[in-house]
Design a protein around this motif. Structure first.
Motif, mmCIF file in Angstrom:
data_model
loop_
_atom_site.group_PDB
_atom_site.id
_atom_site.type_symbol
_atom_site.label_atom_id
_atom_site.label_comp_id
_atom_site.label_asym_id
_atom_site.label_seq_id
_atom_site.Cartn_x
_atom_site.Cartn_y
_atom_site.Cartn_z
ATOM 1 N N ASN A 143 25.179 40.807 39.262
ATOM 2 C CA ASN A 143 25.319 40.996 37.742
ATOM 3 C C ASN A 143 26.175 39.983 37.247
ATOM 4 O OD1 ASN A 143 23.668 43.575 36.817
ATOM 5 N ND2 ASN A 143 24.452 44.122 38.741
ATOM 6 N N ASP A 144 26.853 38.911 37.913
ATOM 7 C CA ASP A 144 27.905 38.091 37.409
ATOM 8 C C ASP A 144 29.007 38.562 37.119
ATOM 9 O OD1 ASP A 144 26.028 36.043 38.133
ATOM 10 O OD2 ASP A 144 25.041 36.179 36.184
ATOM 11 N N LYS A 145 29.314 39.696 37.630
ATOM 12 C CA LYS A 145 30.949 40.334 37.269
ATOM 13 C C LYS A 145 31.853 40.018 38.252
ATOM 14 C CE LYS A 145 29.063 42.859 33.908
ATOM 15 N NZ LYS A 145 29.368 42.621 32.702
ATOM 16 N N ILE A 146 31.425 39.563 39.353
ATOM 17 C CA ILE A 146 32.526 38.842 40.211
ATOM 18 C C ILE A 146 32.145 37.352 40.831
ATOM 19 C CG2 ILE A 146 33.635 40.938 40.785
ATOM 20 C CD1 ILE A 146 32.162 40.575 43.881
ATOM 21 N N ALA A 147 32.910 36.564 41.297
ATOM 22 C CA ALA A 147 32.948 35.199 41.866
ATOM 23 C C ALA A 147 32.362 35.640 43.181
ATOM 24 C CB ALA A 147 33.839 34.118 41.978
ATOM 25 N N ASP A 148 31.694 34.707 44.245
ATOM 26 C CA ASP A 148 31.370 34.993 45.620
ATOM 27 C C ASP A 148 32.513 35.068 46.279
ATOM 28 O OD1 ASP A 148 30.298 35.041 47.934
ATOM 29 O OD2 ASP A 148 28.906 33.384 47.430
ATOM 30 N N PRO A 149 32.839 36.153 46.765
ATOM 31 C CA PRO A 149 34.231 36.442 47.807
ATOM 32 C C PRO A 149 34.165 35.344 48.867
ATOM 33 C CG PRO A 149 32.929 38.458 47.123
ATOM 34 C CD PRO A 149 32.054 37.542 46.898
ATOM 35 N N MET A 150 32.830 34.895 49.256
ATOM 36 C CA MET A 150 32.873 33.832 50.494
ATOM 37 C C MET A 150 33.336 32.620 50.111
ATOM 38 S SD MET A 150 31.305 36.087 52.824
ATOM 39 C CE MET A 150 30.360 37.530 53.230
ATOM 40 N N ILE A 151 33.566 32.319 49.030
ATOM 41 C CA ILE A 151 33.965 30.893 48.530
ATOM 42 C C ILE A 151 35.076 30.696 48.178
ATOM 43 C CG2 ILE A 151 33.271 29.037 46.849
ATOM 44 C CD1 ILE A 151 31.085 29.742 48.924
ATOM 45 N N ASP A 152 35.889 29.564 48.544
ATOM 46 C CA ASP A 152 37.426 29.096 47.850
ATOM 47 C C ASP A 152 38.147 30.443 48.055
ATOM 48 O OD1 ASP A 152 36.491 26.849 47.361
ATOM 49 O OD2 ASP A 152 35.764 27.022 45.418
ATOM 50 N N LEU A 153 38.937 30.455 47.249
ATOM 51 C CA LEU A 153 40.055 31.668 47.244
ATOM 52 C C LEU A 153 39.579 33.045 46.491
ATOM 53 C CD1 LEU A 153 43.274 29.539 45.964
ATOM 54 C CD2 LEU A 153 42.526 30.199 48.208
ATOM 55 N N ASN A 154 38.127 33.172 46.186
ATOM 56 C CA ASN A 154 37.757 34.193 45.702
ATOM 57 C C ASN A 154 37.868 35.609 46.183
ATOM 58 O OD1 ASN A 154 36.630 32.352 43.711
ATOM 59 N ND2 ASN A 154 34.659 32.308 44.596
ATOM 60 N N GLU A 155 37.973 35.680 47.587
ATOM 61 C CA GLU A 155 38.498 36.910 48.094
ATOM 62 C C GLU A 155 39.502 37.639 47.167
ATOM 63 O OE1 GLU A 155 40.872 38.861 51.785
ATOM 64 O OE2 GLU A 155 40.090 36.517 52.169
ATOM 65 N N LEU A 156 40.563 36.892 46.864
ATOM 66 C CA LEU A 156 41.834 37.368 46.281
ATOM 67 C C LEU A 156 41.414 38.117 44.888
ATOM 68 C CD1 LEU A 156 44.314 34.564 47.065
ATOM 69 C CD2 LEU A 156 44.257 36.679 47.899
ATOM 70 N N SER A 157 40.378 37.329 44.154
ATOM 71 C CA SER A 157 40.127 37.965 42.858
ATOM 72 C C SER A 157 39.160 39.089 42.932
ATOM 73 C CB SER A 157 39.251 36.777 42.080
ATOM 74 O OG SER A 157 37.821 36.570 42.687
ATOM 75 N N VAL A 158 38.501 39.703 44.034
ATOM 76 C CA VAL A 158 37.944 41.048 44.366
ATOM 77 C C VAL A 158 38.605 41.958 44.840
ATOM 78 C CG1 VAL A 158 35.711 39.524 43.990
ATOM 79 C CG2 VAL A 158 36.750 40.342 46.461
ATOM 80 N N ARG A 159 39.936 41.756 45.363
ATOM 81 C CA ARG A 159 40.568 43.030 46.146
ATOM 82 C C ARG A 159 40.703 44.064 45.057
ATOM 83 N NH1 ARG A 159 44.920 40.053 49.996
ATOM 84 N NH2 ARG A 159 43.501 38.788 51.186
ATOM 85 N N TRP A 160 40.775 43.947 44.086
ATOM 86 C CA TRP A 160 40.791 45.320 42.822
ATOM 87 C C TRP A 160 39.878 46.253 43.204
ATOM 88 C CZ3 TRP A 160 36.830 46.196 39.779
ATOM 89 C CH2 TRP A 160 35.817 45.356 39.417
ATOM 90 N N ILE A 161 38.614 45.675 43.777
ATOM 91 C CA ILE A 161 37.570 46.812 44.022
ATOM 92 C C ILE A 161 37.812 47.780 45.013
ATOM 93 C CG2 ILE A 161 34.843 46.576 44.901
ATOM 94 C CD1 ILE A 161 34.878 43.766 43.943
ATOM 95 N N ALA A 162 38.617 47.459 46.020
ATOM 96 C CA ALA A 162 39.040 48.378 46.748
ATOM 97 C C ALA A 162 39.729 49.554 46.293
ATOM 98 C CB ALA A 162 39.907 47.789 47.880
ATOM 99 N N GLU A 163 40.344 49.503 45.351
ATOM 100 C CA GLU A 163 40.932 50.683 44.641
ATOM 101 C C GLU A 163 40.435 51.390 43.298
ATOM 102 O OE1 GLU A 163 45.129 49.892 43.924
ATOM 103 O OE2 GLU A 163 45.468 48.864 45.927
ATOM 104 N N LYS A 164 38.976 51.106 43.248
ATOM 105 C CA LYS A 164 38.192 51.859 42.338
ATOM 106 C C LYS A 164 37.390 52.712 42.899
ATOM 107 C CE LYS A 164 40.485 49.602 38.949
ATOM 108 N NZ LYS A 164 41.401 50.327 38.164
ATOM 109 N N ASP A 165 37.033 53.681 42.106
ATOM 110 C CA ASP A 165 35.802 54.551 42.589
ATOM 111 C C ASP A 165 34.379 54.108 41.907
ATOM 112 O OD1 ASP A 165 37.773 56.299 43.793
ATOM 113 O OD2 ASP A 165 37.896 57.599 42.161
ATOM 114 N N TRP A 166 33.247 54.331 42.494
ATOM 115 C CA TRP A 166 32.111 53.870 41.918
ATOM 116 C C TRP A 166 30.996 54.962 42.304
ATOM 117 C CZ3 TRP A 166 32.419 49.004 40.125
ATOM 118 C CH2 TRP A 166 33.610 48.445 40.229
ATOM 119 N N ILE A 167 30.137 54.902 41.253
ATOM 120 C CA ILE A 167 29.074 55.599 41.020
ATOM 121 C C ILE A 167 27.741 54.932 41.195
ATOM 122 C CG2 ILE A 167 27.853 57.586 39.713
ATOM 123 C CD1 ILE A 167 30.237 58.328 38.225
ATOM 124 N N TYR A 168 26.653 55.634 42.186
ATOM 125 C CA TYR A 168 25.400 54.965 42.112
ATOM 126 C C TYR A 168 24.556 56.069 41.610
ATOM 127 C CZ TYR A 168 26.484 50.546 44.533
ATOM 128 O OH TYR A 168 26.851 49.493 44.891
#
Length: 863
Positions: free
Chosen positions: A42-67
């Motif tokens: 959904n283009d909400k994050i950059a690809d974590p596999m590329i460059d330093l993008n892993e750092l920019s998605v670490r916030w996901i770990a501390e959130k709750d999610w609903i499916y």
């Protein structure tokens, strides 16, 4: 009526749990899935596999999610009997609360469990299914705090919150992988409707010692209404070999005795066929379940001998040297690994002559697709239970979850003939040693007392798990840990298995010293290397960061002290070039050399029956979970590093080996000329063939400077003993060229010395079976100028490579689209190297070698 199944894979949406508006809901690609993949889609994050993008998605770990999913009430089966509708979750990652139409129907806190919920009374015409996934990281921290009064949570590699959470431990990051804390329905979700069904069918059978009979029991578990007759059957290639009808008992269990004379057995590849029978249970027209099973007699041989206590596998009476690899999860996002990708990985095992795959304890209980491939291809599997590098707790709710986890996964996997051993954990006894936790192996044999010690997980590994294995899969081998050996220190090389990390980690021994570092079974060791250039340029897309030691290159490598360790091994052995292409090549050759030295010297210790000093070698590791530089011998995109080919050559069914005497060259007042003065070498042949075979072994000494043959030293017919090591020469002294140059009484004149390689060729008739080349060490002291490498196309897919002077580490650049029969090899004059290459035009190849005039060159085909 027949069972029906509806997959709930489409039409899902998801959002962060603190969202409030309709716009917060986003479409899910398809279930199974995990939150990072859906955010990325959904283009909400950059690809974590590329460059330093892993750092920019670490916030996901501390959130709750609903499916959320919506579905219509399934059409009722045409029957007068009561119809049951179940909702099945094959895997929820990890703290999940499930609601159907607002009713809570399930809470789960274990990623490794599957769940089946009867929802018959809850269904409406239109139904809403919601799954809330709490942050595993935050819940883990809470659990540590809640149980800190009763347990000290020691941990290696990561933060401590992973220890009480039954989730893939590598999600917290490891020294080869990123911190990507996943959440979501990571395995399929579906609805089932039935009146009665077959829950499972399995066997508990043992092949007799003489291999002439297979005896035991066949079981089926039935669920649903009534006690209908169950038909149990076994067939081979469509022909029935056994059948029996029986009734299930009040618990739904049907059982029958089984006895087969002269069964066709399942063997590892190269030792026999991978015969599988179809096992089936049928409930009239209601349901049937079948699976392919194999019969084999599998033993772990642990006998006292002259070296201590053996540790090797015997399959159907054949002693098998377990050369192979360790396996980590093939992706940081497990839900996107397809069955085809698993199969491609396992085909590489066979291509690389690797007979055993060890599934490491910090990942998952692997997918059935992996084991189906191993069954079909003949690969032996060592599976760790999922505990790694920590001191795990034993409070009651935790142990209950662990027991359910173990039973479920043993039941799911026990019919696979490829699985030959379960180990309790990975390196948890090393944690016990490091932190001096209580462990009195000989003195304290009371499991209940272990729960009161500072190392309560002993109860899990030495009581609970072996008990469960015995009950669920009674003829399976269990080993308390990897590494482990009869309660002795985990570094004891005389018993059990060891993880040999004094190469790279620890003492950082040189790879030339591997012959001193063996054990009864080396279940881990490794050397890092860069992947091929295409992978590097994919994972680091900023051109200004594509150089060794850049910020992004350093960030990408998760190994502690990686750069200083890697450059130490490169600089000790090679003249260092620090541009990306050259340095990549140097790291790859270092890794390949390490594999060659290790596999050939430790396989040499396979020895003979009754004296198996080393029973197997498993490199850390086969694969990667993301594009990176690591110990993997094949990268994330299945592109093979030269080390893969080095292993394949060392593990050939018949392999010749040469070893020169090892001399240190940089330790204090060591004499760096000794490798040049000392002319002793060993020569041997190792075989996995069941019969002795005559081979022709030729040894030549070849000048590195001129390419001149200095000595035709050996040309003899040798009998390679069956499934053994045949020693040909030991500390054999040769004098090549001018004997005065080997005279230790004379001053050593490096300018006059003519260094040489010792090259061995083993043939059967005119066919070259195996070669090995021994070089004076270190290679950085040698000149590789003017090698005069030539290429000739023998066909569109066959290339002949030759050289006027010896060449070290010729590597073709791979991209994954092509397939090479060999790569990263040495060349010597007088021996044409034939390489089969598919998937690329030969003139499009580029290559390099040690001492090449530039980073890489295009292949120029001669007429």
């Amino acid at each position: 009526m027949a069972l029906t199944r509806l997959k709930l894979e489409d039409g899902w949406t998801f959002r962060q749990s603190d969202g409030s508006s309709a716009e917060d809901w986003l479409p899910v690609r398809a279930v199974p899935s995990q939150v990072h993949l859906d955010l990325l889609a959904n283009d909400k994050i950059a690809d974590p596999m590329i460059d330093l993008n892993e750092l920019s998605v670490r916030w996901i770990a501390e959130k709750d999610w609903i499916y959320r999913a919506q579905f219509k009430k399934p059409t009722k089966l045409e029957t007068q009997e009561a119809v049951i509708t179940d909702l099945i979750f094959e895997g929820l990652d990890t703290f999940a609360t499930v609601r159907l139409n607002g009713n809570e129907i399930l809470k789960s806190d274990n990623m490794f469990l599957s769940h089946r919920v009867d929802i018959s009374s809850l269904l409406d015409n239109e139904n809403v299914l919601e799954i809330t996934f709490d942050s595993a990281m935050l819940r883990g921290r809470q659990l540590v705090e809640e149980h800190s009064h009763e347990h000290t949570f020691y941990v290696r590699q990561t933060e401590v919150s992973r220890v009480p959470v039954r989730k893939a431990q590598y999600n917290w990051g490891w020294d080869w992988g990123p911190i990507l804390m996943t959440a979501g329905p990571w395995r399929p979700v579906y609805l089932e409707q039935y009146v009665s069904r077959i829950d499972d069918v399995w066997t508990h059978c043992e092949v007799s010692e003489d291999l002439k009979a297979c005896s035991g029991h066949v079981f089926a578990k039935v669920a649903g209404a009534g006690s209908k007759p169950v038909t149990l059957s076994l067939s081979l290639n469509g022909t029935s070999v056994w059948e029996k009808e029986c009734l299930a008992d009040s618990d739904g269990l049907a059982a029958a005795d089984l006895h087969i004379e002269n069964p066709e057995l399942w063997y590892p590849f190269g030792y026999g066929s991978q015969t599988r029978y179809e096992l089936r249970a049928s409930l009239a027209s209601s349901d049937r379940k079948s699976k392919l099973i194999g019969f084999r007699r599998s033993e772990l041989i642990q006998e006292k001998d002259e070296f201590g206590k053996s540790f090797y596998f015997r399959i159907n009476g054949h002693d098998v040297f377990a050369g192979g690899s360790c396996w980590i999860p093939a992706d940081s996002f497990l839900s996107q690994i397809t069955a085809e990708r698993y199969y491609d990985w396992m085909k590489l095992m066979v291509e690389g002559n690797q007979h055993m795959l060890r599934i490491w304890g910090g990942g998952i209980y692997e997918d059935d697709a992996l084991f189906n491939a191993c069954d079909e291809l003949g690969i032996l599997v060592w599976h760790d239970f999922q505990f790694a590098c920590a001191s795990y707790p034993t409070y009651p709710s935790y142990l209950q979850s662990v027991e359910l986890e173990a039973r479920q996964n043993l039941r799911r996997l026990r019919s696979h003939p490829s699985i030959v051993i379960w180990a309790g954990n990975n390196e948890d006894y090393q944690v016990q040693e490091r932190y001096h936790l209580d462990y009195d192996y000989e003195g304290d044999k009371d499991p209940q007392s272990w729960l009161k010690t500072s190392f309560p997980a002993r109860y899990t590994y030495e009581y609970l798990l072996p008990k469960i294995v015995k009950e669920e899969d009674p003829f399976m081998v269990y080993h308390p840990s990897s590494p482990w050996g009869d309660g002795k220190p985990t570094t004891d090389a005389t018993v059990g298995d060891i993880h040999q990390w004094n190469i790279w980690h620890g003492a950082m021994n040189r790879y030339q010293e591997t012959y001193m570092l063996s054990g009864r079974f080396v279940s881990e060791f490794g050397m890092e290397a860069y992947p091929h250039l295409k992978t590097i340029r994919h994972m680091i897309q900023d051109p200004e960061q594509q150089y060794p030691g850049s910020m992004m290159m350093d960030f990408r490598n998760k190994a502690i002290d990686h750069e200083r360790r890697m450059v130490a091994y490169v600089a000790e052995n090679f003249q260092v070039k620090y541009d990306l292409e050259s340095y990549t090549h140097l790291t790859q050759v270092v890794q390949a050399e390490t594999m060659l030295f290790a596999y050939k010297s430790w396989r040499r210790e396979w020895g003979r029956p009754g004296a198996r000093k080393c029973g197997g070698v498993l490199v850390w590791q086969l694969n990667d979970c993301w594009p990176t530089m690591s110990w993997a011998v094949v990268d994330y995109f299945l592109i093979k590093k030269p080390a893969f080919y080095a292993i394949a050559n060392a593990l050939k069914p018949l392999a010749v080996g040469i070893a020169r005497t090892y001399h240190e060259w940089t330790a204090g007042h060591s004499d760096p000329t000794l490798p040049y003065r000392d002319t002793k070498f060993d020569l041997w042949v190792v075989s996995s063939r069941p019969e002795s075979v005559k081979v022709q072994v030729t040894v030549r000494l070849i000048s590195i400077r001129s390419g001149e043959i200095l000595d035709h030293h050996l040309n003899e017919e040798i009998t390679a003993q069956a499934n053994s090591t045949t020693e040909i020469l030991k500390d054999h002294i040769v004098v090549a060229g001018d004997p005065k140059l080997r005279d230790t009484a004379r001053p050593f004149d490096l300018a006059k010395y003519d260094p040489y390689v010792i090259h061995a060729v083993m043939k059967i008739g005119d066919e070259v079976i195996s070669t090995d080349t021994s070089w004076p060490q270190p290679l950085k002291y040698l000149s590789f100028a003017n090698r005069d490498v030539k290429f000739k196309a023998l066909s569109p897919t066959k290339l002949c490579v030759s050289a006027a002077r010896p060449v070290k580490g010729l590597v073709f650049q791979e991209t994954g689209a092509e397939k090479f029969s060999d790569n990263g090899f040495d060349l010597v004059p007088g021996e044409d190297k034939i390489v089969n290459i598919e998937g690329i035009r030969l003139e499009s190849l580029s290559y390099t070698y040690i001492g090449a005039p530039q980073g890489s060159m295009a292949v120029s085909l001669s007429a």
